[in-house]
Design an enzyme around this catalytic site. Structure first.
Site, PDB file in Angstrom:
ATOM      1  N   GLU A   1     -31.079  17.990 -24.543  1.00 14.83           N
ATOM      2  CA  GLU A   1     -32.130  18.165 -25.562  1.00 14.83           C
ATOM      3  C   GLU A   1     -32.218  19.607 -26.043  1.00 14.83           C
ATOM      4  O   GLU A   1     -32.183  20.534 -25.226  1.00 14.83           O
ATOM      5  CB  GLU A   1     -33.500  17.790 -24.971  1.00 14.83           C
ATOM      6  CG  GLU A   1     -33.784  16.324 -25.068  1.00 14.83           C
ATOM      7  CD  GLU A   1     -35.172  15.946 -24.591  1.00 14.83           C
ATOM      8  OE1 GLU A   1     -35.933  16.833 -24.143  1.00 14.83           O
ATOM      9  OE2 GLU A   1     -35.494  14.758 -24.663  1.00 14.83           O
TER      10      GLU A   1
ATOM     11  N   GLY B   1     -31.029  12.476 -22.193  1.00 15.63           N
ATOM     12  CA  GLY B   1     -29.842  13.176 -22.681  1.00 15.63           C
ATOM     13  C   GLY B   1     -30.139  14.643 -22.920  1.00 15.63           C
ATOM     14  O   GLY B   1     -31.294  15.096 -22.859  1.00 15.63           O
TER      15      GLY B   1
ATOM     16  N   ASN C   1     -35.955  10.411 -31.322  1.00 13.40           N
ATOM     17  CA  ASN C   1     -35.849   8.991 -30.981  1.00 13.40           C
ATOM     18  C   ASN C   1     -37.263   8.413 -30.914  1.00 13.40           C
ATOM     19  O   ASN C   1     -38.125   8.963 -30.250  1.00 13.40           O
ATOM     20  CB  ASN C   1     -35.143   8.861 -29.625  1.00 13.40           C
ATOM     21  CG  ASN C   1     -34.996   7.420 -29.182  1.00 13.40           C
ATOM     22  OD1 ASN C   1     -35.409   6.502 -29.872  1.00 13.40           O
ATOM     23  ND2 ASN C   1     -34.407   7.240 -28.020  1.00 13.40           N
TER      24      ASN C   1
ATOM     25  N   SER D   1     -30.277  12.534 -26.667  1.00 13.38           N
ATOM     26  CA  SER D   1     -31.448  11.701 -26.916  1.00 13.38           C
ATOM     27  C   SER D   1     -31.267  10.906 -28.210  1.00 13.38           C
ATOM     28  O   SER D   1     -30.932  11.465 -29.238  1.00 13.38           O
ATOM     29  CB  SER D   1     -32.676  12.609 -27.011  1.00 13.38           C
ATOM     30  OG  SER D   1     -33.796  11.832 -27.237  1.00 13.38           O
ATOM     31  N   GLY D   2     -31.475   9.596 -28.128  1.00 12.23           N
ATOM     32  CA  GLY D   2     -31.337   8.747 -29.313  1.00 12.23           C
ATOM     33  C   GLY D   2     -29.933   8.208 -29.503  1.00 12.23           C
ATOM     34  O   GLY D   2     -29.645   7.574 -30.517  1.00 12.23           O
TER      35      GLY D   2
ATOM     36  N   SER E   1     -38.128   7.304 -27.074  1.00 10.96           N
ATOM     37  CA  SER E   1     -37.370   8.209 -26.197  1.00 10.96           C
ATOM     38  C   SER E   1     -37.876   8.114 -24.764  1.00 10.96           C
ATOM     39  O   SER E   1     -39.080   8.135 -24.516  1.00 10.96           O
ATOM     40  CB  SER E   1     -37.538   9.633 -26.716  1.00 10.96           C
ATOM     41  OG  SER E   1     -36.865  10.513 -25.875  1.00 10.96           O
ATOM     42  N   SER E   2     -36.937   7.983 -23.830  1.00 10.06           N
ATOM     43  CA  SER E   2     -37.343   7.922 -22.414  1.00 10.06           C
ATOM     44  C   SER E   2     -37.724   9.335 -21.981  1.00 10.06           C
ATOM     45  O   SER E   2     -36.908  10.242 -22.085  1.00 10.06           O
ATOM     46  CB  SER E   2     -36.193   7.438 -21.544  1.00 10.06           C
ATOM     47  OG  SER E   2     -35.490   6.422 -22.183  1.00 10.06           O
TER      48      SER E   2
ATOM     49  N   THR F   1     -30.616   3.885 -23.465  1.00 13.19           N
ATOM     50  CA  THR F   1     -31.533   2.892 -22.918  1.00 13.19           C
ATOM     51  C   THR F   1     -31.181   1.497 -23.421  1.00 13.19           C
ATOM     52  O   THR F   1     -31.207   0.531 -22.652  1.00 13.19           O
ATOM     53  CB  THR F   1     -32.986   3.270 -23.285  1.00 13.19           C
ATOM     54  OG1 THR F   1     -33.210   4.603 -22.830  1.00 13.19           O
ATOM     55  CG2 THR F   1     -33.973   2.353 -22.647  1.00 13.19           C
TER      56      THR F   1
END
Ligand code: ADP
Ligand code: MG
Length: 858
Positions: free
Chosen positions: A395, A393, A155, A103-104, A158-159, A108
């Site tokens: 986590e 991603g 993030n 993540s981050g 974050s998605s 994206t």
């Protein structure tokens, strides 16, 4: 790689002198320092999040990568997008770009750059329909981010859902449609967020972005701290003006995509209803206006607001909040009042479900727009597809729950696919083709995937069993069952199994040794989240809403409680099924990988935390990737395909070879280029070791292409000229025959009229000459003159010579008098029978001569 000097490090990790973690990190750091955030491992792109705007993107950069081979330019996302696009266009292969990383790490953003590249290089003829599809594809990201992204500690954007987007292309390579699959939205975020995190962006955008009148209609106040659901993230907004501009951008994007104003209004009303629902409290009371049994809603006005915003009857809403309908025995329905805790639970489930349905409806709506008109039913052949996967991603949070479990399982599945496609398949292919090869060791995470999804004993199966046991099994019992099943599994641990491990809580936690690291999960809420149930009363209520948008989100609400017999699939099983389908889908396509790395946890530019990156390099398997790639070959292609592309670079193979087999022809070609030492000959494929050899071949091909193009142009121009000449000749022949026909027809007509009119005594005086075609005009003039002379002779020849002198005198007089006495009667019409009409003729005034055209006498 023309723009990169040695001071920028190696553009491909395969070119490292030694494949060690130290060398890998050295190269990564050097390149990051010089703002070269992209590096290849063969065709896999490693990307490090720069956390700053770099001048790497935009139309100029796109132009540099358009139509180029992967190795011709410095590593870039555009090069990967271009490679996927070319594979799709030139070889009609379905391709996919899998973007992975924690993540981050920039997944994206990477997917957005890929979309921009594809949008920029397609539709050169500016077809309106294709432009529309491109617009929807680009704008959909903005809308989905508003509803599916949130600020997390890792993030700020974050998605919170997985996204796989298929873009369909026609045979010309223009996007004609698309489809978005969304995976497991983290809906628990609607209710609760970790410290320092926010709810989904959409809530804040409505609160900050709507004007006062709109807010009044939604019964909201411009203060996120007033609402339970947004209070946690209230102080974390970037700035009010940012939220406002995001809100405007999202509203505009929805308009461009094709959401009607009514639909947009409904979306905002639903968001407002969820916020009000979040503020609703229940009190146990003996009496009261809003009571149902002994329970009541603390603030009556909230019920009114929610009823108004969801367009549902207030009374029914209240009943659904305070009680539920249960079927007892046969078909008898009874209403069972909630306790305060049950009512709060039902309210929360309702808020989550409404948000999830809203999100799914937005995705479906976008899909409807992209698919409905995107395909031309008259078009033949099949669409080719590029898929772009941007999925959450790996986590690890301080407390990890069911969502993290699913997300990390998803990453295990994708890693498994990576291993299958990049490591395992590659090595298997060498064996199959009979290439000498030394196996590279790598960690295969199949055993972890098995731990999660194995039928009957896997964690998801045990969880499903716990859910189906009608409330008797608690999270704790579920954990005990897991312990029994997996006590000897090398990747599973719990406090009960390792009593000395104080990092896990007794009776609450279990740990999975993921490929990317150890994660401790708390089983609290696992069963509940997996069961994911919502009382049928809410579904019915919302299905009966008079707002058509909201109603469309609840098609299952039309069922009666007695009809709902089948237990719905659990969230975990649904997720597992969607993952299996996703992996199957990806495996059927030609994959391109983007492996994203997050340089530091502070989200700041120009800082590369070595330990953090090293960990990611390890778990992403990048070093193994380099080893396999290095020991292996940069490219492999069937002989026939290789020849098709490069046969023009060798006199023995152009245009067709006579060397018996394609393999022999390829060998001759490579010998001419001096590349035989850098390749291996498989049974059906040629393996090229270094990218440089490919570049050499490409360059010599590029040198010849203009000559071949000239040759083709010459031949084509010749063909065109010959066609033109043949057409001209045909035209002249037709013209010649037509003229001939006209002349013949005219002469025949002339002869016919002459024969009819030349009898005495008039000798054709009234002969009407037909209009001649232009070409016969001089002939006709001459003919007329001859005819006049002939006719004159016919009249004159019978006059006795004695009268001739008088006639000549009369003619002379006529010539003289014509000017002076216009009315002397010479032009009077000849009425022929003067004797029979003698007296009448004397009484009648002289007739005025009518002008007559084409009369010989004139
Ligand atoms: P992920 O999807 O992997 O969780 P994002 O793509 O949302 O991560 O990236 C997180 C943040 O990192 C972005 O909001 C952006 O600020 C920054 N970022 C990522 N990639 C880039 C890039 N190529 N250039 C500039 N900033 C970037
Ligand atoms: Mg993301």
């Amino acid at each position: 790689m023309a723009d990169e000097g040695p001071q920028c490090g190696k553009p491909d990790f395969v070119l490292l002198d030694q494949v060690t973690m130290e060398d890998f990190m050295e190269n990564l750091k050097l390149r990051f320092k010089k703002d070269h955030i992209y590096t290849y491992i063969g065709e896999v792109l490693v990307s490090v999040n720069p956390y700053q705007e770099l001048p790497l993107y935009g139309p100029e950069a796109i132009a540099r990568y358009q139509g180029r081979e992967l190795y011709e330019r410095p590593p870039h996302l555009y090069a990967v997008a271009n490679a996927a696009y070319r594979a799709m266009k030139l070889r009609s292969r379905d391709t996919c770009i899998v973007i992975s990383g924690e993540s981050g790490a920039g997944k994206t953003e990477a997917s957005k750059h890929i979309m921009q590249y594809i949008a920029a290089v397609t539709n050169p003829s500016q077809k309106a329909e294709v432009e529309r599809v491109k617009d929807v594809l680009l704008k959909s990201t903005c809308v989905l981010e508003a509803f599916g992204n949130a600020r997390t500690n890792r993030n700020h954007n974050s998605s919170r859902f997985g996204k796989y987007m298929d873009i369909n292309f026609d045979f010309k390579g223009d996007p004609v449609g698309g489809h978005i699959h969304s995976y497991l939205l983290e809906k628990s975020r609607v209710l609760k967020q970790h410290v320092g995190e926010r709810n989904f962006h959409a809530f804040y955008q409505v609160l900050w972005g709507c004007d006062d009148k709109e807010l009044q209609e939604l019964h909201l106040q411009r203060n996120p701290a007033l609402y339970n659901l947004t209070r946690q993230g209230a102080g974390l907004s970037a700035s009010d003006s940012d939220e406002r501009s995001h809100h405007q951008a999202v509203t505009e994007a929805m308009r461009v995509i094709g959401f009607s104003p009514e639909e947009v209004g409904s979306v905002y009303r639903i968001l407002a209803a969820i916020l009000h629902l979040g503020n609703m409290e229940f009190v146990e009371t003996e009496a009261g206006g809003l009571e149902q049994g002994h329970l009541a809603v603390a603030e009556e006005v909230l019920v009114n607001h929610v009823a108004e915003l969801t367009a549902t009857p207030r009374k029914l809403l209240l009943r659904s909040l305070l009680a539920r309908t249960v079927a007892s025995g046969g078909r008898e329905l009874i209403e069972k009042g909630h306790s305060a805790a049950e009512a709060s639970y039902a309210r929360d489930a309702c808020a989550k479900a409404v948000y999830q349905r809203l999100f799914e409806w937005v995705v479906d709506r976008i899909n409807g727009v992209m698919e409905a008109r995107g395909r031309d039913p008259r078009r033949h052949g099949k669409d080719t597809v590029i898929g772009v996967l941007d999925i959450y991603g790996f986590e690890v949070f301080p407390v990890n729950s069911f969502e993290q479990f699913c997300i990390n399982y998803c990453n295990e599945k994708l890693q498994q696919l990576f291993i299958q496609l990049i490591l395992k398949q590659e090595q298997e292919e060498y064996e199959r083709e009979g290439i000498a090869w030394q196996s590279v060791e790598y960690f295969n995470n199949a055993t972890i995937v098995d731990l999660v999804e194995r039928p009957h004993r896997g964690i998801l199966a045990v969880l499903d069993d716990a859910c189906s046991a009608a409330g008797t099994i608690t999270d704790r019992i579920f954990l005990q069952t897991l312990d029994t099943h997996h006590r000897h599994h090398p990747h599973y641990a719990s406090r009960q199994l390792c009593p000395t491990d104080k990092t896990m809580q007794f009776g609450r936690d279990f740990r999975i040794k993921h490929y990317a690291g150890d994660v401790t999960y708390s089983v609290e809420g696992f069963i509940d989240k997996n069961r994911d149930s919502l009382f049928q009363d809410f579904k019915r209520l919302l299905y009966n809403s008079t707002d058509p948008t909201l109603r469309a989100m609840w098609p299952d609400g039309q069922q009666d409680i007695t009809e709902v017999t089948k237990r719905p699939l659990t969230a975990g099983t649904l997720f597992k099924n969607s993952m299996v389908a996703l992996v199957e889908n990806l495996a059927s396509k030609e994959p391109f990988y983007v492996r994203c790395i997050k340089p530091n946890e502070d989200k700041v530019a120009a800082k590369l935390d070595e330990g953090h990156c090293r960990h990611q390099v390890v778990y992403l398997g990048l070093l193994e990737n380099v080893r396999v790639r290095r020991a292996g070959f940069a490219s492999r292609q069937p002989y026939s395909r290789f020849l098709l592309r490069y046969k023009m670079t060798c006199e023995y193979t152009w245009p067709n070879h006579l060397l018996g087999s394609d393999k022999a022809a390829v060998s001759a070609l490579l010998e001419q280029h001096g590349l035989q030492g850098d390749v291996a000959f498989g049974h059906s494929k040629l393996f090229i070791r270094s990218p440089q050899s490919l570049v050499t071949l490409e360059q010599s091909r590029a040198r010849l292409i203009p000559i071949i193009v000239l040759l083709l142009q010459k031949a084509w121009r010749g063909t065109l000229a010959r066609w033109h000449c043949r057409q001209l000749r045909a035209i002249y022949t037709i013209m010649r025959w037509f003229r001939r026909h006209k002349v013949c027809a005219h002469l025949a007509e002339l002869q016919r009229r002459f024969q009819a009119a030349r009898q005495p005594p008039l000798y054709g005086r009234d002969l009407i000459w037909p209009l001649p075609p232009a070409v016969l005009q001089p002939f006709q003039d001459t003919c007329r003159a001859l005819f006049c002379r002939w006719r004159a002779w016919q009249l004159v020849k019978n006059i006795p010579p004695s009268d001739m002198a008088q006639i000549k005198a009369k003619v002379a007089a006529m010539g003289v008098l014509q000017e002076l006495r216009p009315d002397w009667g010479c032009h009077r019409a000849w009425t022929q029978d003067y004797l029979s009409s003698g007296s009448a003729c004397l009484l009648r005034p002289p007739t005025i001569p009518q002008p007559r055209t084409c009369l010989l006498s004139d």
